[in-house]
Enzyme design. Structure first.
Site, PDB file in Angstrom:
ATOM      1  N   ILE A  32       0.872  -1.267   0.097  1.00  0.00           N
ATOM      2  CA  ILE A  32       0.073  -0.014  -0.009  1.00  0.00           C
ATOM      3  C   ILE A  32       0.837   1.209  -0.056  1.00  0.00           C
ATOM      4  O   ILE A  32       0.727   2.140  -0.707  1.00  0.00           O
ATOM      5  CB  ILE A  32      -1.044  -0.050   1.306  1.00  0.00           C
TER       6      ILE A  32
ATOM      7  N   SER B  95      -7.427   0.045   9.887  1.00  0.00           N
ATOM      8  CA  SER B  95      -8.094  -1.108   8.995  1.00  0.00           C
ATOM      9  C   SER B  95      -9.475  -1.432   9.593  1.00  0.00           C
ATOM     10  O   SER B  95     -10.161  -1.103  10.674  1.00  0.00           O
ATOM     11  CB  SER B  95      -7.070  -2.666   9.592  1.00  0.00           C
TER      12      SER B  95
ATOM     13  N   TYR C  25      -3.339  -7.599  16.085  1.00  0.00           N
ATOM     14  CA  TYR C  25      -3.655  -6.764  15.156  1.00  0.00           C
ATOM     15  C   TYR C  25      -4.795  -5.856  15.365  1.00  0.00           C
ATOM     16  O   TYR C  25      -4.780  -4.677  14.912  1.00  0.00           O
ATOM     17  CB  TYR C  25      -3.681  -7.309  13.945  1.00  0.00           C
TER      18      TYR C  25
ATOM     19  N   LYS D 108      -4.938  -1.749  15.463  1.00  0.00           N
ATOM     20  CA  LYS D 108      -5.690  -0.736  14.236  1.00  0.00           C
ATOM     21  C   LYS D 108      -6.793  -0.008  15.092  1.00  0.00           C
ATOM     22  O   LYS D 108      -7.098   1.227  14.471  1.00  0.00           O
ATOM     23  CB  LYS D 108      -6.100  -1.762  13.177  1.00  0.00           C
TER      24      LYS D 108
ATOM     25  N   THR E 108      -1.716  -7.757  -0.670  1.00  0.00           N
ATOM     26  CA  THR E 108      -0.545  -7.059  -0.357  1.00  0.00           C
ATOM     27  C   THR E 108       0.546  -8.359  -0.098  1.00  0.00           C
ATOM     28  O   THR E 108       0.097  -9.394  -0.106  1.00  0.00           O
ATOM     29  CB  THR E 108      -0.273  -6.247   0.691  1.00  0.00           C
TER      30      THR E 108
END
Length: 255
Positions: free
Chosen positions: A19, A144, A159, A163, A194
């Site tokens: 990104i 996210s 995670y 975020k 990605t």
């Protein structure tokens, strides 16, 4: 051009791939000079490619975003080479999946350090540069959709938590710096194909089919799908838009 950024310097953490690189290309196409900060040793080569392709100034520096002193030093170097940065994108991030009862202290801290603390250190250095210079600017954090929902079937509590914190950090700094003309927003992508997500798919090949079955548009995003929104947020077209978290997920969180 609605997103003309000629004369501005943009810093992208995690800018050597994924990104971050897609956004760097978009910002360079809009006329911005580019500084890439990344752990990858290819970062300087990528910066040269951007300069050659888009006829802008571009520099690359290796950086561990969890190192506060090194982050401030990198921003000082960018300022000396290209001028005070007026655009920031924080795209450096990692994800470690697994059952929460098995997560080690080191794994937990690594995710929080890179995703949240690294975002804060970059924003801190960016904001200080603008405040000292008396200039306005726009910071965009990559958060996210995982900060708003819980992903299935994989588990990634560290995670998700990091975020969610990144999005609220953006709101906090936006309010703190509003009177100085510094805007801060976050972008919350859904599933983006990605290098990071490909590694996860390689470990669990069925995940891609599982994810895409839940996305109304029927596909994962490409990094380029994110770049246009960043260019808009970086530009004067978004002058009254701050303290927002914008979900860009192909409709995933709507169903």
């Amino acid at each position: 051009m609605i997103t003309n950024l000629t004369g501005r310097t943009a810093v992208i953490t995690g800018g050597a791939r994924g990104i971050g690189l897609a956004v760097a290309r978009g910002l360079a196409a809009d006329g911005a000079d580019i500084a890439l900060l990344d752990l990858l040793d290819t970062v300087e080569d990528v910066a040269r490619e951007l300069a050659d392709s888009y006829h802008v100034k571009a520099v690359g520096h290796r950086l561990d975003v969890t190192d506060q002193q090194a982050t401030f030093a990198a921003f000082d170097e960018v300022g000396a080479a290209l001028g005070v940065p007026q655009v920031l994108l924080t795209a450096a991030g990692i994800e470690i999946n697994g059952d929460s009862v098995d997560v080690t202290a080191d794994a937990w801290r690594k995710v929080i350090d890179v995703n949240l603390t690294g975002t804060f250190f970059a924003a801190q250095a960016f904001g200080k540069g603008l405040l000292d210079a008396g200039r306005s600017g726009s910071a965009i954090f990559i958060a996210s959709m995982s900060g708003s929902i819980v992903n299935v079937p994989q588990w990634a509590a560290s995670y998700n938590a990091s975020k969610a914190a990144v999005a609220h950090l953006g709101k906090s700094l936006a309010v703190e710096w509003a009177k100085a003309g510094i805007r801060v927003n976050s972008i919350s992508p859904g599933y983006v194909l990605t290098d990071l997500t490909q590694k996860i798919i390689d470990q669990q090949p069925s995940l891609r089919d599982d994810w895409e079955a839940l996305i109304p548009q029927g596909r994962m995003a490409s990094p380029e799908d994110i770049a246009g929104l960043v260019s808009f947020l970086a530009s004067d077209a978004a002058a009254y838009l701050t303290a927002q978290d914008i979900i860009i997920d192909g409709g995933y969180t709507a169903v």
